[in-house]
Design an enzyme around this catalytic site. Structure first.
Site, mmCIF file in Angstrom:
data_model
loop_
_atom_site.group_PDB
_atom_site.id
_atom_site.type_symbol
_atom_site.label_atom_id
_atom_site.label_comp_id
_atom_site.label_asym_id
_atom_site.label_seq_id
_atom_site.Cartn_x
_atom_site.Cartn_y
_atom_site.Cartn_z
ATOM 1 N N GLU A 78 10.121 7.410 0.247
ATOM 2 C CA GLU A 78 10.299 7.980 -1.084
ATOM 3 C C GLU A 78 11.608 8.765 -1.211
ATOM 4 O O GLU A 78 11.738 9.590 -2.108
ATOM 5 C CB GLU A 78 9.113 8.901 -1.414
ATOM 6 C CG GLU A 78 7.844 8.135 -1.740
ATOM 7 C CD GLU A 78 6.610 8.885 -1.281
ATOM 8 O OE1 GLU A 78 6.543 9.209 -0.073
ATOM 9 O OE2 GLU A 78 5.728 9.134 -2.098
ATOM 10 N N SER A 105 2.850 6.613 -0.678
ATOM 11 C CA SER A 105 3.570 5.615 -1.471
ATOM 12 C C SER A 105 3.052 4.195 -1.286
ATOM 13 O O SER A 105 3.786 3.241 -1.516
ATOM 14 C CB SER A 105 5.058 5.584 -1.112
ATOM 15 O OG SER A 105 5.661 6.751 -1.524
ATOM 16 N N TYR A 135 7.070 2.773 -8.147
ATOM 17 C CA TYR A 135 8.491 3.118 -8.237
ATOM 18 C C TYR A 135 9.415 2.016 -8.717
ATOM 19 O O TYR A 135 10.529 2.302 -9.122
ATOM 20 C CB TYR A 135 8.997 3.591 -6.871
ATOM 21 C CG TYR A 135 8.165 4.680 -6.294
ATOM 22 C CD1 TYR A 135 8.073 5.900 -6.961
ATOM 23 C CD2 TYR A 135 7.460 4.500 -5.124
ATOM 24 C CE1 TYR A 135 7.285 6.905 -6.449
ATOM 25 C CE2 TYR A 135 6.679 5.511 -4.600
ATOM 26 C CZ TYR A 135 6.597 6.707 -5.262
ATOM 27 O OH TYR A 135 5.836 7.712 -4.761
ATOM 28 N N ARG A 159 -1.949 17.384 -5.985
ATOM 29 C CA ARG A 159 -2.582 16.440 -6.912
ATOM 30 C C ARG A 159 -3.757 15.823 -6.178
ATOM 31 O O ARG A 159 -3.596 15.267 -5.092
ATOM 32 C CB ARG A 159 -1.590 15.366 -7.353
ATOM 33 C CG ARG A 159 -1.998 14.649 -8.657
ATOM 34 C CD ARG A 159 -1.118 13.444 -8.926
ATOM 35 N NE ARG A 159 -1.392 12.424 -7.941
ATOM 36 C CZ ARG A 159 -0.466 11.729 -7.282
ATOM 37 N NH1 ARG A 159 0.811 11.918 -7.486
ATOM 38 N NH2 ARG A 159 -0.828 10.824 -6.396
ATOM 39 N N ASP A 196 -6.592 13.088 -6.061
ATOM 40 C CA ASP A 196 -6.806 11.743 -6.618
ATOM 41 C C ASP A 196 -8.224 11.247 -6.340
ATOM 42 O O ASP A 196 -8.689 11.277 -5.192
ATOM 43 C CB ASP A 196 -5.807 10.759 -6.005
ATOM 44 C CG ASP A 196 -4.351 11.125 -6.309
ATOM 45 O OD1 ASP A 196 -4.122 12.037 -7.131
ATOM 46 O OD2 ASP A 196 -3.457 10.488 -5.712
ATOM 47 N N GLU A 245 -7.613 10.829 -2.204
ATOM 48 C CA GLU A 245 -6.715 11.571 -1.321
ATOM 49 C C GLU A 245 -6.118 12.754 -2.053
ATOM 50 O O GLU A 245 -6.181 12.853 -3.285
ATOM 51 C CB GLU A 245 -5.589 10.671 -0.795
ATOM 52 C CG GLU A 245 -4.700 10.137 -1.911
ATOM 53 C CD GLU A 245 -3.287 9.811 -1.444
ATOM 54 O OE1 GLU A 245 -2.898 10.170 -0.324
ATOM 55 O OE2 GLU A 245 -2.555 9.221 -2.248
ATOM 56 N N ASN A 263 -2.470 14.880 -2.439
ATOM 57 C CA ASN A 263 -1.030 14.843 -2.180
ATOM 58 C C ASN A 263 -0.461 16.233 -2.393
ATOM 59 O O ASN A 263 -0.487 16.759 -3.501
ATOM 60 C CB ASN A 263 -0.364 13.814 -3.092
ATOM 61 C CG ASN A 263 -0.796 12.398 -2.722
ATOM 62 O OD1 ASN A 263 -0.472 11.912 -1.641
ATOM 63 N ND2 ASN A 263 -1.560 11.765 -3.591
ATOM 64 N N GLY A 285 4.511 13.459 -6.847
ATOM 65 C CA GLY A 285 5.686 13.028 -7.607
ATOM 66 C C GLY A 285 5.992 14.072 -8.674
ATOM 67 O O GLY A 285 5.088 14.630 -9.286
HETATM 68 P P1 ADP Z 1 -1.040 6.457 -0.811
HETATM 69 O O1 ADP Z 1 -1.124 7.760 -0.086
HETATM 70 O O2 ADP Z 1 -0.037 5.567 -0.188
HETATM 71 O O3 ADP Z 1 -0.912 6.621 -2.298
HETATM 72 P P2 ADP Z 1 -3.782 5.596 -1.338
HETATM 73 O O4 ADP Z 1 -4.886 5.800 -0.365
HETATM 74 O O5 ADP Z 1 -3.784 6.452 -2.533
HETATM 75 O O6 ADP Z 1 -2.422 5.700 -0.532
HETATM 76 O O7 ADP Z 1 -3.818 4.077 -1.778
HETATM 77 C C1 ADP Z 1 -2.890 3.533 -2.683
HETATM 78 C C2 ADP Z 1 -3.588 2.781 -3.789
HETATM 79 O O8 ADP Z 1 -4.392 1.728 -3.250
HETATM 80 C C3 ADP Z 1 -4.581 3.606 -4.607
HETATM 81 O O9 ADP Z 1 -3.925 4.334 -5.626
HETATM 82 C C4 ADP Z 1 -5.499 2.515 -5.145
HETATM 83 O O10 ADP Z 1 -4.884 1.799 -6.223
HETATM 84 C C5 ADP Z 1 -5.604 1.567 -3.980
HETATM 85 N N1 ADP Z 1 -6.746 1.895 -3.097
HETATM 86 C C6 ADP Z 1 -6.658 2.624 -1.970
HETATM 87 N N2 ADP Z 1 -7.861 2.716 -1.359
HETATM 88 C C7 ADP Z 1 -8.731 2.051 -2.126
HETATM 89 C C8 ADP Z 1 -10.146 1.776 -2.026
HETATM 90 N N3 ADP Z 1 -10.864 2.219 -0.995
HETATM 91 N N4 ADP Z 1 -10.710 1.051 -3.013
HETATM 92 C C9 ADP Z 1 -9.972 0.593 -4.066
HETATM 93 N N5 ADP Z 1 -8.652 0.815 -4.217
HETATM 94 C C10 ADP Z 1 -8.013 1.523 -3.258
HETATM 95 MG MG MG Z 2 -2.298 7.605 -3.438
HETATM 96 MG MG MG Z 3 -0.765 9.669 -0.830
HETATM 97 K K K Z 4 -1.918 12.374 1.116
#
Ligand code: ADP
Ligand code: MG
Ligand code: MG
Ligand code: K
Length: 349
Positions: free
Chosen positions: A15, A182, A251, A290, A292, A306, A308, A312
């Site tokens: 990022e 990301s 992005y 944030r 999520d 998760e 953060n 962003g």
């Molecule tokens: P990052 O820290 O890279 O943002 P995330 O765990 O938030 O990682 O995953 C990125 C994206 O992948 C999420 O915003 C969502 O769209 C999708 N995703 C991640 N885990 C799941 C899950 N268990 N079920 C459905 N979608 C998921």
């Molecule tokens: Mg995420």
């Molecule tokens: Mg993240």
């Molecule tokens: K995180």
């Protein structure tokens, strides 16, 4: 006199470029009657560089700033640059995402330098960066989450992990490196062959993996602000432009749509705001984060995805937009974050 506000940007993560855009936006928005803004860029190789051009531009009545800052200018020694000259009060605003920025490493250095800085401390930053550890701590506090398993490199063959995953979680699943952001290294696997590939791919980024059931749910995010008594913004929803909210979506093409406030029954908005502040405190966050969620309508309801700790922060980003929708403008948000950093530092030192 004005407070020195050292804006740290760039860094070694995927990022890097996003952070350079964020920094330019923060410089343009921050109140120059309150702050002497010192942008310091970190190259992908880890060198700290004070952006003299931007500093000179900021001295003008109407500063001409680029849309994206660069780690270009004078190379500086990190601790000396943080300390500055004399004893002018300084606050550091780390706008770094991912490893070596959001994961507690830079925060540890700022602790040693004994300066106030915006955002979470060492423990919370590291915890929120590690998806496996964050889940374990959140589960201990009874926070609802999807089903998942952890895998450490070297503790078994890919084939047996594929078998175990399908037995415990079924398909499809998401495979993620534990320590990243990301969407880098993340893939969704629909069958055994894809799962084996997804595991190999994620292992290129980290030695610990998190494998989760793929949930069918809406993605809702809440911005949290505060220290010991955090406040939640209105909730916002992300409607991904592709099968999941991937790097491109975030992005490159920006195909995802943000819906602010999220369309939710009032009781559900209240519930997710309350969960967000509980999670913020559980994971020992401070300043900002944030949080999520997945919202499984008609199913389990709210599931934590998760947290953060350095979300962003461009004008188009969810975190500042959520605060704007909650009545706090972008410049006022910067002021509040600086205040919170100073408060926390005063209590701890
Ligand atoms: P990052 O820290 O890279 O943002 P995330 O765990 O938030 O990682 O995953 C990125 C994206 O992948 C999420 O915003 C969502 O769209 C999708 N995703 C991640 N885990 C799941 C899950 N268990 N079920 C459905 N979608 C998921
Ligand atoms: Mg995420
Ligand atoms: Mg993240
Ligand atoms: K995180």
């Amino acid at each position: 006199g004005r407070l020195r506000l050292l804006v740290l940007f760039g860094g070694a993560s995927a990022e890097h470029d996003v952070s350079c855009v964020t920094a330019a936006h923060v410089l343009a928005a921050a109140d120059r009657t309150k702050y002497e803004l010192i942008p310091v860029g970190i190259t992908t190789g880890g060198t700290w560089i004070r952006n003299d051009k931007a500093i000179a531009a900021l001295a003008e009545a109407t500063p001409a700033l680029p849309d994206s800052l660069e780690p270009a200018g004078t190379e500086v020694e990190p601790l000396a640059e943080i300390a500055g000259e004399g004893d002018r009060p300084t606050v550091v605003l780390p706008l770094l995402h991912g490893p070596h920025g959001e994961d507690g490493t830079v925060q540890g250095m700022l602790e040693l330098a004994n300066v106030p800085y915006v955002g979470s401390g060492v423990l919370s930053s590291a915890l929120c960066m590690d998806k496996a550890m964050a889940k374990i701590v959140a589960a201990q506090a009874g926070i609802p989450q999807c089903r998942w398993i952890e895998f450490r490199a070297g503790t078994g063959e890919t084939a047996s992990l594929v078998e175990r995953t399908i037995a415990e979680l079924g398909l499809p699943v998401f495979v993620k490196p534990a320590n990243l952001g990301s969407s880098v290294g993340i893939s969704k696997a629909h069958d055994a062959a894809e799962l084996a590939e997804a595991i190999e791919f994620a292992l290129r980024y980290d030695e610990v993996l998190v494998i989760e059931e793929a949930v069918t749910a809406r993605e809702v995010e809440v911005a949290v602000l505060g220290n010991l008594f955090p406040e939640a913004s209105v909730a916002g929803e992300i409607r991904p432009g592709s099968e999941f909210y991937d790097y491109e979506d975030k992005y490159v093409n920006g195909a995802a749509a943000l819906v602010i406030p999220a369309e939710l029954p009032p009781a559900e908005s209240d519930r997710v705001q309350e969960l967000a502040t509980t999670i913020f405190s559980t994971l020992r966050c401070s300043g900002m984060a944030r949080v999520d969620f997945f919202y499984e309508e008609g199913g389990r309801g709210w599931l934590l995805n998760e947290v953060n700790t350095i979300p962003g922060f461009t004008a188009a980003s969810m975190y500042p937009k959520l605060w704007e929708a909650s009545g706090l403008s972008y410049p006022a948000l910067i002021d509040r974050l600086v205040e919170l950093a100073s408060e926390r530092h005063a209590i701890r030192s």
